[in-house]
Scaffold this active site. Sequence first.
Site, short mmCIF file in Angstrom:
data_model
loop_
_atom_site.label_atom_id
_atom_site.label_comp_id
_atom_site.label_asym_id
_atom_site.label_seq_id
_atom_site.Cartn_x
_atom_site.Cartn_y
_atom_site.Cartn_z
N GLY A 687 0.82 -1.20 0.00
CA GLY A 687 0.00 0.00 0.00
C GLY A 687 0.85 1.25 0.00
N VAL A 694 4.07 1.42 2.13
CA VAL A 694 4.03 0.36 3.14
C VAL A 694 4.46 -0.95 2.51
CG1 VAL A 694 2.61 -0.83 4.86
CG2 VAL A 694 2.12 1.56 4.29
N ASP A 817 -7.91 12.37 10.42
CA ASP A 817 -7.91 11.84 9.05
C ASP A 817 -8.54 10.46 9.00
OD1 ASP A 817 -7.49 11.90 6.33
OD2 ASP A 817 -5.42 11.19 6.45
#
Length: 1009
Positions: A687, A694, A817
């Site tokens: 990701g 990641v 977020d």
Amino acid sequence: MRLFYLYSFSALMLLKAYGFTGETDRIALLDLKSQVSEDKQNVLSSWNNSFPLSNWKGVTCGLKHKRVTRLDLGGWQLGGVISPSIGNLSFLISLDLSDNSFGGTIPHQVGNLFRLEYLDMSHNFLRGDIPVDLCNCSRLLDLDLFKNHLEGDVPSKLGSLAKLEILNLGRNNLTGKLPASLGNLTSLMRVVFSTNKIEGGVPDALARLAQIEYLNLGMNKFSGVFPPSIYNFSSLKILSMFRSGFSGRLNPDFGNLLPNLRGLHMGRNSFTGPIPTTFSNISNLEHFGIVWNKMMGSVPSSFGKLQNLQYLSLASNSFGSYSSGDLEFIKALANCTKLDTLLVYGNRLGGDLPISIGNLISLQKLMLDDNLLTGPLPSSIGKLSRLVVLNLTSNRMSGEIPSSIGNITRLGKLYFSNNSFEGTIPPSLGQCKFMLYMRIGSNKLNGTIPQEIMQIQSLIHLDLSDNSLTGSLPKYIKPLERLFTLSVAHNKLSGQLPQALGNCLSLENLYLQGNFFDGDIPNIKGLMGAKRLDFSNNNLSGRIPGYFANFSLLEYLNLSINNFQGMVPTEGKFQNATVLLVFGNKDLCGGIKELKLKPCIVQVQPTETSHSTPVKKFSIGVSIVIVFLLMLFIAYISLCWLIRKRKKNQQQTNHPTSSSLEVFHEKISYAYLQKVTDGFSSSNMIGSGSFGTVFKALLPTENKIVAVKVLNLQRLGAMKSFMTECESLKDIRHRNLVKLLTACSSTDFQGNDFRALIYELMPNGSLDMWLHPEDVEEIRRPSRTLTLFERLNIAIDVISVLEYLHVYCHEPIAHCDLKPSNVLLDKDLTGHVSDFGIARMLMKLDQESLFNQLSSAGVRGTIGYAAPGKLYYILKKNCYSFFVHYNLVSVNFGAEYGMGGQPSIHGDMYSFGVLILEMFTGKRPTNELFGGNATLNSYIKLAFPERVLDIADDSILNSGLRVGFPLDECLTLVLEVGLKCCEETPKNRLATSEARKDLILIRERFFKH
């Protein structure tokens, strides 16, 4: 020759006498037996080569011809398939294979049984189409294929079975439309098509079925208005159209056209308009249900004329006008002396509950929840001595709960939550010895908890939370052996916890948080089945009981914000930081390293002698001088350090110190991470986010697979994100937070700064990839979709984290977020919140600090998930052209997190609301549907609540919910929570704890089992 014929004739007579003329039937039955599963063939042990066949179990033969006329194998739990040889039993009149486990298809040879009158293959696992050859059985009176897996259309040739009286094709997977040829079956009396996938309307030709008495069309995909042909069924006694797909208004002359109805079930359709006044002419009506439609107007007082009425359900419509006259019908219902069930919850009823409610003396179930009832509960309620269920939840009732309620001694379920009841809890409730569920939380009750309530041994669930109750928990609690949940959270209770709690051996959930309890936790080690124990936010002290380590089913133990002392155990459940919460106890030490408590130090006291006093005084004096000099030295060093730090910050603002990392495990080097990720290979990439990428990696030293988030330090704000995430996560622990294991603050092989965070790997990826698999490459795409239950659980996981961050941390933290890509799923699909790169601790700041924080914050959050606000805050950042380009001016993105607005928990709640709406509709807030003034919120509000199934994620509609599950009702309540969370004005949004409580109540209501 004559002698030969004589012997031959004698032999033939002898064979006939012993039944050998049924040889064909014998062979057919033995073949049928051979197709039965081997483990069940012993049931047919009498089926062998013996004669006569009438001695075989389940077999009946004719008296003259000795042929098989009846075969009754119903309920024998036989498996296997049905042999085609069954078609050779040509004298068969009745065939019953019901309530078995036969699979395969229905042999078309059954059509050879031209004498057949009764055919029952219900409650099996038969699949395939209904054989057209069945229509050859022209004498058939009863055809029952209920509850199988039959597919395809309803054969139009069924219309040739002119003598048919009973046709039951319910609980299958039939599709297509009803054939008009069914109108030829003028002898039909009972017809069942329920729980299939039949579409279209009901053919007008069916109006010819003048003899019909029972018709069930429920649980299908019909369309159009109430079928006009049904108005011709004047003999109809039972009509079930539950969740069949019909809409429109009912004929005003309904009651005159269908005057013989006894049962009318029309729930979960889209019927509109008022209830026709002619309903009062259906004098024999016993059951009437029209739950979950769109009907409106007043509830007719003419229902009082229906003296045979036993069941009346008008729930989840729009009856009433929130005015005082809405409950006039209750007075009229006193004439319905047989009425035992009255369900009018989820409407628009207003006004005070009338005293005449006490006249409904046969009532056993009364549900008026989710309305706008006001005023007190009349004492006449105590006259309803047969009442078993009483639900007044979520109204605006006030005043005291009358003591007469104790006269309802059969009461099993009492729900009064979310009202404004005042005064004390009546001790008379102790007379309700059959009470199972008592929920009277979220009111304004005061006084003490009556001892009498704690003596009701039948109690399963007792909720007294969110009131103003005082005093202590009653000390003398009978062994409540069935008590599953006890909640007295968020009251003003005090004193020590009673030892008798340990006698409630079935207790799984104990909620004591938010009170003033003190002293030690008593010996409750008998609660070995406990799953959730919450002692937080009290004044409890002493040592943490070590026996909690042996509670094998324990999922949640919250001991935070108390005065516990000493060492935290490290055995059993204390080894799992996702189970245990202990923050806010300053005198605790030890425990596992994830708890980040101070180490326990054993101090040995020196032995004093008679000569030690002068030496002691001298030592004290010297110590004071040394301490004073040391303080001066520390002050000097600190001043120098501050001066150097200010200069360093001015020269190099992008290089952090390592102080934020000291709380983590031993730091990992760049070389080590480079090795375990195969040189940060793209094959290990799982990701990417705003500030980095990641990778998946295996740490050989711990034999653990982890996620490594490598930050892109070329990206503006990446270093600040790194430090923020370390700072945010170093002191917080929650079972639904992604666990930060360690960090890397180093340089790469070229001498460039390198920063990485190492997390516990979540094997099921992000919530985003489950909600939008079409955006994921095929190799990482989930193999299935999330069920309704799984989505609800994930939503509760997320709000549990927000409640912890907003309410229970030392300093409240705003995530800033929250979105699906920041919610990760473990192997059990439990949700874990991640990415605290822009989180903020909401501590009190001086003006200069606040200005510095906000000026460096910019616009926080992600487009579509950040809370709206005043547009000029965005314009001050010169971003107008960007937001115009992406058609986002109307949503005023991110102003609550932008210039002039301090980060707040209200912004998180807005994001959570959008998250819920996306989870259950499958639509991103940035979907191309939304532009101009349209948003995901407004899109849902336009369809809410009448067309809630139209906006739901299609994968939820096809996720294998149990038959009869109230999907629209559940979705309505969940989306309502989402809409309340993302109200435009921050003060109007749901509080974190309220949202979590509402979602848990929804889960308990719809997924009790």
